[in-house]
Enzyme design. Structure first.
Site, PDB file in Angstrom:
ATOM      1  N   HIS A   1      14.650 -90.362  19.348  1.00  0.00           N
ATOM      2  CA  HIS A   1      14.545 -89.672  19.676  1.00  0.00           C
ATOM      3  C   HIS A   1      14.705 -89.068  21.518  1.00  0.00           C
ATOM      4  CE1 HIS A   1      11.852 -86.311  20.051  1.00  0.00           C
ATOM      5  NE2 HIS A   1      11.725 -85.453  19.145  1.00  0.00           N
TER       6      HIS A   1
ATOM      7  N   ASP B   1      13.007 -86.267  10.609  1.00  0.00           N
ATOM      8  CA  ASP B   1      13.334 -85.746   9.269  1.00  0.00           C
ATOM      9  C   ASP B   1      13.844 -87.161   8.704  1.00  0.00           C
ATOM     10  OD1 ASP B   1      14.645 -83.538  10.378  1.00  0.00           O
ATOM     11  OD2 ASP B   1      15.412 -84.424  12.171  1.00  0.00           O
TER      12      ASP B   1
HETATM   13  N1  ACO Z   1      21.139 -95.587  15.070  1.00  0.00           N
HETATM   14  C1  ACO Z   1      21.929 -95.909  16.506  1.00  0.00           C
HETATM   15  N2  ACO Z   1      22.104 -95.679  17.371  1.00  0.00           N
HETATM   16  C2  ACO Z   1      20.805 -94.582  17.867  1.00  0.00           C
HETATM   17  C3  ACO Z   1      20.333 -94.038  17.594  1.00  0.00           C
HETATM   18  C4  ACO Z   1      19.837 -93.755  16.026  1.00  0.00           C
HETATM   19  N3  ACO Z   1      19.938 -93.026  14.998  1.00  0.00           N
HETATM   20  N4  ACO Z   1      20.371 -93.100  18.213  1.00  0.00           N
HETATM   21  C5  ACO Z   1      20.411 -93.561  19.245  1.00  0.00           C
HETATM   22  N5  ACO Z   1      20.843 -94.883  19.193  1.00  0.00           N
HETATM   23  C6  ACO Z   1      21.630 -95.534  20.323  1.00  0.00           C
HETATM   24  C7  ACO Z   1      22.658 -94.686  21.138  1.00  0.00           C
HETATM   25  O1  ACO Z   1      24.134 -95.084  20.479  1.00  0.00           O
HETATM   26  C8  ACO Z   1      22.385 -95.599  22.281  1.00  0.00           C
HETATM   27  O2  ACO Z   1      23.152 -96.605  22.881  1.00  0.00           O
HETATM   28  P1  ACO Z   1      23.998 -97.100  23.857  1.00  0.00           P
HETATM   29  O3  ACO Z   1      22.605 -97.362  24.689  1.00  0.00           O
HETATM   30  O4  ACO Z   1      24.179 -98.433  23.454  1.00  0.00           O
HETATM   31  O5  ACO Z   1      24.620 -96.138  24.069  1.00  0.00           O
HETATM   32  C9  ACO Z   1      20.876 -95.392  22.625  1.00  0.00           C
HETATM   33  O6  ACO Z   1      20.430 -94.920  21.396  1.00  0.00           O
HETATM   34  C10 ACO Z   1      20.550 -93.956  23.161  1.00  0.00           C
HETATM   35  O7  ACO Z   1      21.155 -92.550  22.733  1.00  0.00           O
HETATM   36  P2  ACO Z   1      21.538 -91.082  23.239  1.00  0.00           P
HETATM   37  O8  ACO Z   1      21.842 -90.135  21.888  1.00  0.00           O
HETATM   38  O9  ACO Z   1      21.782 -91.052  24.916  1.00  0.00           O
HETATM   39  O10 ACO Z   1      19.517 -90.908  22.945  1.00  0.00           O
HETATM   40  P3  ACO Z   1      18.647 -89.213  23.072  1.00  0.00           P
HETATM   41  O11 ACO Z   1      18.139 -89.239  23.498  1.00  0.00           O
HETATM   42  O12 ACO Z   1      20.618 -88.292  23.874  1.00  0.00           O
HETATM   43  O13 ACO Z   1      19.380 -88.702  21.188  1.00  0.00           O
HETATM   44  C11 ACO Z   1      19.172 -88.584  19.200  1.00  0.00           C
HETATM   45  C12 ACO Z   1      18.451 -88.374  20.937  1.00  0.00           C
HETATM   46  C13 ACO Z   1      19.870 -87.070  20.005  1.00  0.00           C
HETATM   47  C14 ACO Z   1      17.742 -87.452  17.848  1.00  0.00           C
HETATM   48  C15 ACO Z   1      19.489 -89.877  18.360  1.00  0.00           C
HETATM   49  O14 ACO Z   1      18.816 -90.692  18.209  1.00  0.00           O
HETATM   50  C16 ACO Z   1      19.744 -89.448  17.565  1.00  0.00           C
HETATM   51  O15 ACO Z   1      21.759 -89.122  17.165  1.00  0.00           O
HETATM   52  N6  ACO Z   1      19.967 -90.006  16.215  1.00  0.00           N
HETATM   53  C17 ACO Z   1      19.786 -89.597  15.088  1.00  0.00           C
HETATM   54  C18 ACO Z   1      19.586 -88.362  14.736  1.00  0.00           C
HETATM   55  C19 ACO Z   1      18.762 -87.371  14.373  1.00  0.00           C
HETATM   56  O16 ACO Z   1      17.482 -88.262  13.399  1.00  0.00           O
HETATM   57  N7  ACO Z   1      18.071 -86.715  14.872  1.00  0.00           N
HETATM   58  C20 ACO Z   1      17.098 -85.629  14.699  1.00  0.00           C
HETATM   59  C21 ACO Z   1      15.707 -85.989  15.414  1.00  0.00           C
HETATM   60  S1  ACO Z   1      14.676 -85.126  15.678  1.00  0.00           S
HETATM   61  C22 ACO Z   1      14.758 -83.177  15.691  1.00  0.00           C
HETATM   62  O17 ACO Z   1      15.670 -82.795  16.100  1.00  0.00           O
HETATM   63  C23 ACO Z   1      14.074 -82.505  14.673  1.00  0.00           C
END
Ligand code: ACO
Length: 429
Positions: free
Chosen positions: A306, A363
């Protein structure tokens, strides 16, 4: 603590005021930075940018805290009532008994769609994504309520908000009925918000859906836990569109589109896909987690991570409890719940997830609850939208009441061609 920050640019000191929120969050106020220095700030994804001051929702992502108008969300778990929470978010205080009854009556009164609007559903293909229908039909509501485009006072706003909150559930249920080729069920004025929605979804001619109390409470809680989350992608979209003075219906229709994406509300569908893939034996939980960690794959562990929560998401914890209680009460064990628990267990022990502070989000469990209620996966994000609507409305209204509110218009740093000349078509190679 200092109430000013000093920015040194080209040897010149610029004092910038510090704004402190009621919970101690601090921001450097850069409102006149460009005017004073010729510089802007660059923050793709807005992770460090406050777009507004807001009284609605407080989140402390480091400590897993979420409060609506000051009330911790955990306190809504005992007798969950979505309509009460909608009022709280929109109008700032818990409703009195009289306010609650009058608002709940309005929601019953406004539940029908104009018969003309019903014909629009026929034009959509059976397989149309329900989020597309939802957005289109919310926008279409503005054609049926031109008197509610300009909201001059709070009474008029309350009428618009009640219509929207009431009708979104009718639109959602009709979108579903259209997709399965079943007749639309008119709303039943004897039923309150959640049972009425489930009736419109599931009643058959001569077979009225009867809403179990556990189901009613579980769905109320799901909607409450989705009801607001301050400046998330869809709410920021509603504010962005509303900042141009677009009407409430048009602004919320845009919010639905933003919510649709798999990195936002659409993640609940993606979570179920992931759990089903594992259930079918296409991949094991360990293999899935490995794939989600690999930089060579685009796969993520859906329902994990998140932007704001860098500790547990309190909504996920509450939903896990509700999922377990609901499945037990319905006597419907779901193998997907065991898979979800297993994935959580693996990820929470894995340094990749621990180091990046990735925890289950809202979610991760909500889809299993909705599945147990009989809601098909392509409707999950629609349910999220029904839940999030009071938050969108609250933010839209808060923004519209600001004195001297400005149109939202970020800037950019241009990285394209320097000035170049137009070449007539005949002269191009
Ligand atoms: N699985 C694996 N790796 C992940 C995940 C995940 N679910 N989420 C983040 N990471 C990793 C990224 O690859 C990144 O790694 P790195 O630093 O080695 O490059 C690091 O964690 C940071 O990730 P970002 O994408 O920069 O984090 P951000 O805060 O921008 O994204 C998000 C948050 C979009 C929710 C992300 O965690 C994600 O895509 N999760 C999966 C989708 C999801 O569940 N979305 C619902 C969110 S809640 C909502 O909207 C109601």
């Amino acid at each position: 603590m200092s109430d000013q920050a000093t920015l040194i640019l080209d040897g010149v000191n610029h004092e910038l005021p510090i704004i402190t929120g009621v919970e101690g969050e601090r921001a450097i106020d850069i409102r006149d930075l460009r005017e004073r220095t010729g510089h802007i700030t660059l923050d793709p994804g807005y992770g460090n940018t406050g777009s507004c001051l807001s009284d609605i929702t407080f989140i402390d992502g480091e400590n897993g805290i979420l409060r609506y108008r000051g009330i911790p969300i955990e306190q809504f778990a005992t007798s969950p009532n979505f309509v009460e929470v909608a009022w709280l978010l929109i109008f700032g205080q818990l409703p009195t008994a009289a306010q609650y009854t009058s608002f709940a009556d309005d929601l019953t009164r406004f539940a029908n769609l104009d018969e003309g609007m019903k014909h629009h559903f026929e034009g959509f293909p059976r397989a149309a994504p329900p989020m597309a229908i939802l957005s289109a039909m919310i926008n279409a509501l503005s054609c049926f309520h031109p008197d509610l485009h300009e909201l001059d006072d709070e009474d008029q706003f309350r009428m618009a908000a009640a219509r929207l909150i009431s009708k979104i559930r009718t639109i959602a249920a009709y979108a579903y009925r259209h997709s399965v080729g079943k007749p639309y069920n008119y709303p039943d004025p004897r039923l309150r918000y959640v049972p009425n929605f489930l009736h419109m979804m599931f009643s058959q001619p001569f077979d009225q859906y009867v809403c179990d109390e556990t189901v009613r409470d579980a769905l109320n809680l799901v909607l409450i836990l989705h009801a607001d989350h301050e400046q998330n992608c869809s709410t920021s979209t509603v504010r962005m569109v509303g900042s141009s003075r677009a009407n409430l219906f048009a602004s919320c229709a845009a919010g639905v589109c933003a919510l649709w994406g798999p990195l936002h509300g659409g993640a609940n569908v993606a979570v179920l896909d992931m759990l089903e893939q594992i259930h079918k034996g296409n991949i094991t939980p360990d293999e899935y987690v490995s794939m989600a960690k690999s930089k060579d794959s685009k796969v993520r562990l859906m329902g994990f991570g998140h932007r704001v929560y860098k500790n547990f998401d309190p909504r996920a914890q509450m939903l896990r409890t509700v999922t377990e209680r609901l499945l037990e009460r319905l006597g419907k064990p779901d193998p997907l719940l065991d898979i979800a628990r297993r994935l959580e267990e693996i990820a929470l022990r894995d340094p990749y997830f621990v180091d990046r502070k990735l925890y289950p989000n809202v979610d991760f469990y909500s889809g299993i609850i909705m599945r147990a209620i009989g809601i098909p996966a392509d409707m999950f994000t629609v349910l999220f939208a029904i839940g999030r609507l009071p938050g969108w409305i609250a933010h839209w209204w808060e923004q519209s009441q600001e004195q001297g509110g400005k149109i939202a218009r970020p800037r950019q740093i241009y990285t394209g061609n320097l000035q170049t000349d137009y070449v007539p078509l005949a002269d191009r190679g």
